[in-house]
Design a protein around this motif. Structure first.
Motif, PDB file in Angstrom:
ATOM      1  N   MET A  14      -7.735 -24.889  20.991  1.00 53.85           N
ATOM      2  CA  MET A  14      -8.692 -25.227  19.931  1.00 53.85           C
ATOM      3  C   MET A  14      -8.473 -26.586  19.293  1.00 53.85           C
ATOM      4  SD  MET A  14      -9.138 -21.588  18.104  1.00 53.85           S
ATOM      5  CE  MET A  14      -7.666 -20.945  18.842  1.00 53.85           C
ATOM      6  N   ILE A  15      -7.242 -27.050  19.321  1.00 51.02           N
ATOM      7  CA  ILE A  15      -6.936 -28.330  18.667  1.00 51.02           C
ATOM      8  C   ILE A  15      -6.373 -29.264  19.732  1.00 51.02           C
ATOM      9  CG2 ILE A  15      -5.554 -29.462  16.884  1.00 51.02           C
ATOM     10  CD1 ILE A  15      -5.557 -26.849  15.316  1.00 51.02           C
ATOM     11  N   LYS A  16      -6.947 -30.461  19.821  1.00 48.27           N
ATOM     12  CA  LYS A  16      -6.537 -31.418  20.853  1.00 48.27           C
ATOM     13  C   LYS A  16      -5.049 -31.750  20.745  1.00 48.27           C
ATOM     14  CE  LYS A  16      -9.357 -34.738  20.153  1.00 48.27           C
ATOM     15  NZ  LYS A  16     -10.201 -35.889  20.041  1.00 48.27           N
ATOM     16  N   GLU A  17      -4.474 -32.061  21.897  1.00 47.17           N
ATOM     17  CA  GLU A  17      -3.028 -32.308  21.955  1.00 47.17           C
ATOM     18  C   GLU A  17      -2.568 -33.350  20.930  1.00 47.17           C
ATOM     19  OE1 GLU A  17      -1.426 -32.742  25.878  1.00 47.17           O
ATOM     20  OE2 GLU A  17       0.392 -33.714  25.123  1.00 47.17           O
ATOM     21  N   ASP A  18      -3.260 -34.477  20.864  1.00 44.41           N
ATOM     22  CA  ASP A  18      -2.773 -35.521  19.947  1.00 44.41           C
ATOM     23  C   ASP A  18      -2.911 -35.077  18.489  1.00 44.41           C
ATOM     24  OD1 ASP A  18      -5.618 -35.955  20.181  1.00 44.41           O
ATOM     25  OD2 ASP A  18      -5.299 -37.863  19.138  1.00 44.41           O
ATOM     26  N   GLN A  19      -3.891 -34.216  18.222  1.00 40.45           N
ATOM     27  CA  GLN A  19      -4.023 -33.698  16.857  1.00 40.45           C
ATOM     28  C   GLN A  19      -2.926 -32.684  16.532  1.00 40.45           C
ATOM     29  OE1 GLN A  19      -8.211 -32.358  17.102  1.00 40.45           O
ATOM     30  NE2 GLN A  19      -8.576 -33.789  15.418  1.00 40.45           N
ATOM     31  N   ARG A  20      -2.421 -31.991  17.569  1.00 40.63           N
ATOM     32  CA  ARG A  20      -1.304 -31.060  17.337  1.00 40.63           C
ATOM     33  C   ARG A  20      -0.028 -31.847  16.994  1.00 40.63           C
ATOM     34  NH1 ARG A  20      -1.258 -28.378  22.506  1.00 40.63           N
ATOM     35  NH2 ARG A  20      -3.353 -29.116  22.969  1.00 40.63           N
ATOM     36  N   TRP A  21       0.122 -33.033  17.589  1.00 38.89           N
ATOM     37  CA  TRP A  21       1.264 -33.883  17.206  1.00 38.89           C
ATOM     38  C   TRP A  21       1.072 -34.421  15.788  1.00 38.89           C
ATOM     39  CZ3 TRP A  21       5.577 -33.218  19.536  1.00 38.89           C
ATOM     40  CH2 TRP A  21       5.645 -32.933  20.912  1.00 38.89           C
ATOM     41  N   ASP A  22      -0.183 -34.743  15.422  1.00 32.32           N
ATOM     42  CA  ASP A  22      -0.452 -35.159  14.032  1.00 32.32           C
ATOM     43  C   ASP A  22      -0.024 -34.047  13.075  1.00 32.32           C
ATOM     44  OD1 ASP A  22      -1.598 -37.622  14.762  1.00 32.32           O
ATOM     45  OD2 ASP A  22      -3.629 -36.782  14.850  1.00 32.32           O
ATOM     46  N   LEU A  23      -0.304 -32.801  13.464  1.00 32.54           N
ATOM     47  CA  LEU A  23       0.082 -31.660  12.622  1.00 32.54           C
ATOM     48  C   LEU A  23       1.597 -31.604  12.444  1.00 32.54           C
ATOM     49  CD1 LEU A  23      -2.290 -28.841  13.939  1.00 32.54           C
ATOM     50  CD2 LEU A  23      -2.169 -29.666  11.577  1.00 32.54           C
ATOM     51  N   VAL A  24       2.331 -31.822  13.545  1.00 33.14           N
ATOM     52  CA  VAL A  24       3.793 -31.829  13.458  1.00 33.14           C
ATOM     53  C   VAL A  24       4.230 -32.916  12.467  1.00 33.14           C
ATOM     54  CG1 VAL A  24       5.941 -32.312  14.714  1.00 33.14           C
ATOM     55  CG2 VAL A  24       4.170 -30.874  15.775  1.00 33.14           C
ATOM     56  N   ASN A  25       3.646 -34.107  12.597  1.00 31.05           N
ATOM     57  CA  ASN A  25       4.018 -35.202  11.698  1.00 31.05           C
ATOM     58  C   ASN A  25       3.697 -34.847  10.245  1.00 31.05           C
ATOM     59  OD1 ASN A  25       5.051 -36.819  13.733  1.00 31.05           O
ATOM     60  ND2 ASN A  25       3.089 -37.826  14.129  1.00 31.05           N
ATOM     61  N   TYR A  26       2.580 -34.163  10.043  1.00 28.46           N
ATOM     62  CA  TYR A  26       2.224 -33.763   8.682  1.00 28.46           C
ATOM     63  C   TYR A  26       3.193 -32.712   8.140  1.00 28.46           C
ATOM     64  CZ  TYR A  26      -0.116 -31.799   4.671  1.00 28.46           C
ATOM     65  OH  TYR A  26      -0.372 -31.333   3.412  1.00 28.46           O
ATOM     66  N   VAL A  27       3.524 -31.727   8.981  1.00 24.81           N
ATOM     67  CA  VAL A  27       4.452 -30.663   8.552  1.00 24.81           C
ATOM     68  C   VAL A  27       5.774 -31.272   8.078  1.00 24.81           C
ATOM     69  CG1 VAL A  27       5.878 -28.725   9.403  1.00 24.81           C
ATOM     70  CG2 VAL A  27       3.412 -28.747   9.850  1.00 24.81           C
ATOM     71  N   ARG A  28       6.198 -32.381   8.704  1.00 25.68           N
ATOM     72  CA  ARG A  28       7.425 -33.059   8.265  1.00 25.68           C
ATOM     73  C   ARG A  28       7.343 -33.516   6.813  1.00 25.68           C
ATOM     74  NH1 ARG A  28      10.946 -30.939  11.364  1.00 25.68           N
ATOM     75  NH2 ARG A  28      10.814 -31.516  13.542  1.00 25.68           N
ATOM     76  N   THR A  29       6.144 -33.870   6.368  1.00 27.44           N
ATOM     77  CA  THR A  29       6.010 -34.381   4.999  1.00 27.44           C
ATOM     78  C   THR A  29       6.115 -33.252   3.972  1.00 27.44           C
ATOM     79  OG1 THR A  29       3.593 -34.151   4.807  1.00 27.44           O
ATOM     80  CG2 THR A  29       4.425 -36.172   5.841  1.00 27.44           C
ATOM     81  N   LEU A  30       6.049 -31.995   4.452  1.00 26.09           N
ATOM     82  CA  LEU A  30       6.108 -30.861   3.528  1.00 26.09           C
ATOM     83  C   LEU A  30       7.542 -30.463   3.194  1.00 26.09           C
ATOM     84  CD1 LEU A  30       3.408 -28.645   5.286  1.00 26.09           C
ATOM     85  CD2 LEU A  30       3.092 -30.049   3.236  1.00 26.09           C
ATOM     86  N   ALA A  31       8.502 -31.046   3.891  1.00 27.77           N
ATOM     87  CA  ALA A  31       9.907 -30.667   3.716  1.00 27.77           C
ATOM     88  C   ALA A  31      10.283 -30.670   2.228  1.00 27.77           C
ATOM     89  CB  ALA A  31      10.811 -31.646   4.468  1.00 27.77           C
ATOM     90  N   GLY A  32      10.807 -29.530   1.791  1.00 29.52           N
ATOM     91  CA  GLY A  32      11.321 -29.440   0.437  1.00 29.52           C
ATOM     92  C   GLY A  32      10.293 -29.610  -0.668  1.00 29.52           C
ATOM     93  N   SER A  33       8.983 -29.622  -0.329  1.00 34.77           N
ATOM     94  CA  SER A  33       7.984 -29.815  -1.389  1.00 34.77           C
ATOM     95  C   SER A  33       7.869 -28.549  -2.230  1.00 34.77           C
ATOM     96  CB  SER A  33       6.627 -30.209  -0.791  1.00 34.77           C
ATOM     97  OG  SER A  33       6.092 -29.144  -0.053  1.00 34.77           O
ATOM     98  N   LYS A  34       7.471 -28.711  -3.468  1.00 35.53           N
ATOM     99  CA  LYS A  34       7.436 -27.552  -4.361  1.00 35.53           C
ATOM    100  C   LYS A  34       6.012 -27.026  -4.457  1.00 35.53           C
ATOM    101  CE  LYS A  34      11.670 -27.136  -5.646  1.00 35.53           C
ATOM    102  NZ  LYS A  34      12.347 -28.393  -5.492  1.00 35.53           N
TER     103      LYS A  34
END
Ligand code: HEC
Length: 117
Positions: free
Chosen positions: A97-117
């Motif tokens: 459902m989600i293009k490969e390069d967009q799935r990598w974008d998701l991974v990069n975004y998930v990294r920004t959530l680290a430790g967020s409140k």
């Protein structure tokens, strides 16, 4: 039949997933693109700050993963990508459902959530 899953037996990506290389740098452009897709497809379960507390999480067992957690953040980009692609149970397999390069974008975004409140 019921069984208990210990934390140590939590969902693991196969060893080869660990080595998958993220072809996209985690720059502003990729993170912004990832945030957009996340909002569209992931927030319902994982919540707007990724803590696994979205409105759709209430009825789920196991609960959607907390993307801010050490356990998730300790995994390689490849492992997260693999899980997003292949899914498990109520966690949708987003590969078709989600293009490969967009799935990598998701991974990069998930990294920004680290430790967020
Ligand atoms: C219908 C609810 C639902 C939606 C929508 C959803 N997820 Fe999940 N997600 C889950 C559940 C439930 C788990 C836990 C699965 C398990 O451990 O058995 C999970 C687990 C994960 C994990 C694994 C974390 C770990 O190592 O335990 C990642 C990564 C993930 N989701 C990313 C995403 C992304 C990115 C999206 C949007 C494209 C998304 N999810 C959309 C329910 C959902």
């Amino acid at each position: 039949m019921s069984f208990t899953v210990l934390q140590d037996d939590a969902w693991k990506a196969p060893p080869e997933a660990k080595e998958l290389k993220n072809p996209k740098p985690g720059d502003k452009k990729s993170i912004k693109a990832g945030a957009k897709v996340y909002k569209q497809f992931c927030v319902a379960c994982h919540g707007s700050s990724g803590k696994g507390d979205g409105p759709g999480s209430k009825a789920l067992n196991p609960k959607p993963a907390d993307h801010t957690s050490e356990r998730v953040q300790a995994q390689t980009d490849g492992e997260l990508f693999w899980k997003i692609t292949n899914g498990k149970g109520m966690m949708t397999a987003w590969g078709p459902m989600i293009k490969e390069d967009q799935r990598w974008d998701l991974v990069n975004y998930v990294r920004t959530l680290a430790g967020s409140k």
